[in-house]
Motif scaffolding. Structure first.
Motif, short mmCIF file in Angstrom:
data_model
loop_
_atom_site.label_atom_id
_atom_site.label_comp_id
_atom_site.label_asym_id
_atom_site.label_seq_id
_atom_site.Cartn_x
_atom_site.Cartn_y
_atom_site.Cartn_z
N VAL A 178 -0.77 -12.40 84.32
CA VAL A 178 -0.38 -11.54 83.58
C VAL A 178 -0.51 -10.38 85.07
O VAL A 178 0.34 -9.70 85.55
CB VAL A 178 -1.56 -10.87 82.84
CG1 VAL A 178 -0.26 -9.87 81.80
CG2 VAL A 178 -0.25 -11.93 81.27
N LEU A 179 -1.46 -9.95 85.70
CA LEU A 179 -2.01 -9.07 86.67
C LEU A 179 -0.96 -9.64 88.12
O LEU A 179 -0.60 -8.64 88.90
CB LEU A 179 -3.23 -9.43 86.71
CG LEU A 179 -4.36 -8.58 86.02
CD1 LEU A 179 -5.71 -8.27 85.87
CD2 LEU A 179 -3.95 -7.11 85.18
N LEU A 180 -0.72 -11.07 88.42
CA LEU A 180 -0.02 -11.38 89.17
C LEU A 180 1.64 -10.47 89.09
O LEU A 180 2.04 -10.55 89.70
CB LEU A 180 -0.17 -12.51 90.01
CG LEU A 180 -1.09 -12.89 90.68
CD1 LEU A 180 -1.23 -14.60 90.86
CD2 LEU A 180 -1.48 -12.43 92.17
N GLY A 181 1.44 -10.92 87.90
CA GLY A 181 2.81 -10.73 87.48
C GLY A 181 3.53 -8.88 87.66
O GLY A 181 4.48 -8.90 88.42
N ALA A 182 2.45 -8.67 87.66
CA ALA A 182 2.38 -6.97 87.28
C ALA A 182 2.78 -6.55 88.67
O ALA A 182 3.77 -5.36 89.01
CB ALA A 182 1.68 -6.63 86.58
N LYS A 183 2.12 -7.35 89.39
CA LYS A 183 2.14 -7.01 90.74
C LYS A 183 2.92 -6.76 91.67
O LYS A 183 3.19 -6.28 92.35
CB LYS A 183 0.48 -7.16 91.35
CG LYS A 183 -0.18 -7.09 92.55
CD LYS A 183 -0.91 -7.45 93.49
CE LYS A 183 -0.98 -7.28 95.07
NZ LYS A 183 -2.12 -8.47 95.68
N GLU A 219 -3.18 -2.29 97.75
CA GLU A 219 -2.86 -1.46 97.47
C GLU A 219 -2.75 -0.45 95.64
O GLU A 219 -2.55 1.20 96.05
CB GLU A 219 -2.00 -0.81 98.52
CG GLU A 219 -1.48 -1.92 99.07
CD GLU A 219 -2.63 -0.65 100.66
OE1 GLU A 219 -1.97 -0.33 101.25
OE2 GLU A 219 -3.41 -0.51 101.00
N ILE A 220 -2.05 -1.21 95.11
CA ILE A 220 -0.88 -0.31 94.45
C ILE A 220 -3.14 -0.28 93.28
O ILE A 220 -3.67 -1.18 92.76
CB ILE A 220 -0.29 -1.23 93.36
CG1 ILE A 220 0.68 -1.52 94.61
CG2 ILE A 220 -0.22 -1.50 91.74
CD1 ILE A 220 1.84 -3.17 94.11
#
Ligand code: SF4
Ligand code: SF4
Lengths: 429, 331
Positions: A178-183, A219-220
């Motif tokens: 989920v975090l990778l998709g968000a990134k 960075e995000i």
């Protein structure tokens, strides 16, 4: 543990019933014998995909069967490998009319087609046919191509409707994905900040996402926001108000205030498309309600008849009266157990018969006013619509109504408030 | 799979709170004061309460039949009107008074305008005002001192209410006035006022018993806290300023606990039908009631102002509502 809770004015706190499926790990439904995939998988005002296969064609799992042509549309893929039996109009569960669907029979040879490798992440998301999976079904690639700069991406993990736990299980079981998709989405949007919003009672999801956020080095800026458990916090406008204190202007969409909101399963689908080249042809669906024998969270191929899903969940109990796609507050009652699922089907709820009280005259208690998250006066809107004063109703915010159902849920006179708003909106067009 | 599947609009679940739940919560909340009134004023109080309630139910049924409406005497709203009317009557009124009052409240004020949800002023209060005008002697002099559990109460000698006493003394016996003021502001008198050991209408004597019910309604979210809070706070602050700037002013607590203010603030100024539907409007409504109540008590010809204040604000409700619409999200 994570500080201050976020919330918004109005809203309701119905009993959640999430304990029925909260601890049910995601199971995969065995491949169905056949699927009926509608070419129209986007919002009702969008356009249907155009078939690029014909009856008799053999298709692989993941193969594109409909091209996304038109302003708001998105491609459609075969969820199984098999043979196209029929392409014709079938009754569509959400559109409320007939629409082109593709009946595919499973041949069970299991070959899988992937997305072309050489695409950019945004192109992969478009080609994978990803649409908003929280129920709205707006094409995701369009949402990721905002006409105005976006500074914040919000991942909506609130899942505030009772019964539904699909997003919750995905966050518990696939936090990294989920975090990778968000990134990826934040990069496409050039957003500097990602907010993951979860309701306070989803402890396990908060922990699993929380622990993975700490190890992010990008960075995000990632931020976990814990909100009060209140309906309809999952509504885009309420979520933006609660987390950022920004208000989307009336009649506008979130870009206007520099925000993009994406659902958890949409985010997971983005991960699968970008990192695994997998098109969107399956999703997690919560099967629950007092009419099902074994409530579950299931990974289901798009286009599976709900009959098969119900059978896999131990069958339905006697006296089932309603089958709902989605949650009990905004979901759509479907007419038959042979209805196929869609990309935006978050849950399948079976309810047994309950005595419904007849509506009576408004007693002006003001309860609908105090729960309306859009700060409308539902009882007065209702009165105007009854008097056929549609122009006046629009003036008073009819089109601002998000159809969340809070007012009708809470009305002691049991008036069909939302029903009348929906009809007035359709009529007024 | 042979079940009959229903297709209907969302939402597919509803809160269990319905009209009966709300109405009967109010009835339950009135019970402490009801028991109190029988304890204070004897069997006579009970007879008045029963007459008023039964005739309200009867007139509701008859009127609905006459107007060809659905008979809904079971929804609790007529019962509330009957109880509240009785609560607003002096204990020594003749028995035809509650019956005439109920007829006026239910037939004229409620059903003539369309029934529950359509009447624009509070039926019980309108009936009280009507009775005061038509039978002033019964309605202003029928007060009895509490008898505490003695069942009779019938042969009681009428007695003025504290507010009447205060007003009459101020106008007629200015020399005795300061003494009365200091007496009325003393702790023992305030205590009597709070618990109900003074004369008054059937249901208004004991602020304490009314508060029990009021708090129950607030906790159950049957009534909106905005109105009792803004009403009582306004009365409190005006009487506080009055006390600060004028000699010979009674304690603010005297104003809070006397003359049916608590009854009005919790049970009559919260009557859904006749108050603004908007949150801000309700605050304004409460403040308006408070200001008017104090104006009438301090400067008006009547000793008591709760009834007329609420009725007056009822009339203003549509205007208040129009100008207090919440700002729509995003506008
Ligand atoms: S009026 Fe619309 S936005 Fe307001 S509570 Fe009702 S359904 Fe929700
Ligand atoms: S909740 Fe129902 S009864 Fe109460 S004011 Fe709204 S519409 Fe009227």
């Amino acid at each position: 543990m994570f500080g201050k809770r976020f919330t918004f004015p109005g809203g309701i706190k119905p009993k959640s019933y999430k304990e029925l499926t909260k601890n049910c790990p995601i199971e995969s439904l065995p491949e169905p014998k056949s699927v009926l995939v509608f070419f129209h998988q986007v919002i009702p005002t969008g356009s249907s995909a155009v078939p690029i296969v014909k009856p008799g064609d053999k298709v692989k799992k993941g193969e594109k069967i409909g091209a996304g042509e038109g302003k708001i549309s998105s491609p459609v893929h075969s969820p199984i490998s098999g043979i196209v039996r029929e392409i014709k109009e079938f009754p569509h569960p959400v559109l409320g009319r007939k629409s082109l669907g593709c009946l595919i029979e499973n041949l069970g040879d299991g070959e899988t087609a992937l997305l072309p490798e050489n695409l950019s992440p945004w192109e992969k998301i478009r080609e994978a046919g990803i649409v908003g999976m929280g129920g709205a079904a707006f094409p995701t690639y369009l949402k990721l191509n905002p006409p105005k700069p976006v500074d914040t991406l919000i991942i909506n993990g609130c899942e505030c409707e009772p019964y539904l736990t699909g997003d919750f299980r995905v966050m518990v079981e696939y936090p990294e994905e989920v975090l990778l998709g968000a990134k990826v989405m934040a990069e496409i949007l050039k957003a500097k900040k990602v907010i993951i919003a979860i309701e306070e009672d989803r402890k396990e999801a908060i922990e699993s996402i929380g622990s993975k956020i700490k190890s992010q080095n990008s960075e995000i800026k990632f931020q976990l926001v814990i909100s009060h458990a209140k309906y309809p916090l999952g509504g885009e406008k309420q979520l933006i108000k609660a987390t950022l204190k920004r208000e989307v202007p009336s009649g506008k969409i979130p870009y206007e205030v520099g925000v993009c909101v994406q659902n958890v399963q949409t985010t997971f689908a983005v991960y699968e498309a970008v990192f695994c080249n997998k098109p969107l042809y399956e999703r997690v669906v919560t099967v629950s309600g007092d009419g099902i024998n074994k409530p579950k969270n299931l990974r289901v191929k798009i286009g599976t008849e709900i009959k098969e899903i119900i059978d896999f969940c131990g069958g339905m109990k006697d006296g089932v009266e309603k089958i709902i796609f989605g949650g009990p507050l905004m979901g759509i009652a479907v007419p038959s157990p042979s209805t196929p699922t869609l990309k935006a089907t978050t849950g399948i709820l079976l309810f047994t018969r309950k005595k419904e009280e007849p509506a009576r005259d408004c007693i002006r208690c003001g309860r609908c006013v105090s729960v309306c998250p859009m700060h409308l006066l539902p009882s007065i809107l209702y009165q105007m619509i009854k008097n056929e004063e549609f122009a006046k109703a629009k003036e008073e915010g009819l089109l601002d109504c998000i159809e969340c159902g809070c007012c009708a849920y809470t009305c002691p006179a049991k008036i069909g408030l939302v029903e009348s708003f929906k009809m007035a909106k359709a009529y007024g067009k | 799979m042979e079940n009959k599947i229903t297709v209907s609009f969302s939402p597919h679940i509803r809160d269990r709170v319905n009209v009966e739940y709300l109405m009967f919560s109010v009835v339950v909340a009135l019970i402490p004061a009801l028991i109190g009134s029988v304890y204070f004023f004897g069997i006579r109080a009970l007879i008045i309460i029963i007459l008023s309630s039964l005739s309200s139910l009867l007139f509701e049924g008859l009127a609905q039949k006459a107007f060809g409406r659905k008979i809904t005497i079971g929804d609790g709203s007529a019962l509330i009107t009957g109880l509240l009317l009785a609560f607003n009557l002096p204990p020594n009124v003749p028995y035809f008074i509650p019956i005439i009052g109920s007829a006026f409240a239910i037939i004229i004020v409620k059903q003539f305008f369309g029934g529950l949800g359509y009447n624009f002023i509070n039926p019980a209060l309108a009936a009280r005002a009507f009775l005061v005008v038509s039978w002033p002697s019964f309605m202003t002099k029928g007060f009895l001192p509490p008898r505490f559990g003695s069942l009779s109460g019938i042969d009681g000698i009428t007695q003025a209410t504290p507010l009447t006493l205060l007003k009459d003394t101020r106008l007629m016996n200015p020399t005795a006035y300061p003494k009365l003021v200091s007496q009325f502001s003393s702790l023992p008198v305030l205590k009597n006022l709070f618990f109900g050991s003074v004369g008054g209408s059937l249901g208004e004597t004991s602020a304490f018993l009314l508060l029990l019910g009021g708090v129950f309604l607030l906790i159950n979210r049957v009534i909106d806290y905005r109105i009792p809070l803004s009403y009582l706070a306004t009365v409190f602050f005006i009487s506080l300023f009055h006390k600060i700037f004028f000699q010979n002013a009674v304690s603010p607590l005297f104003h809070l606990f006397s003359g049916g203010l608590i009854l009005g603030a919790f049970f009559m100024a919260t009557d859904y039908v006749t108050i603004p539907i908007t949150p801000k409007g309700r605050v304004i409504f409460g403040i308006g009631c408070g200001i008017l109540t104090m104006l009438i008590r301090l400067f008006g010809g009547y000793p008591e102002g709760v009834c007329y204040s609420i009725l007056f604000m009822n009339v203003l409700t549509p205007f208040i509502e129009r100008y207090t619409k919440p700002r729509i999200y995003g506008r």
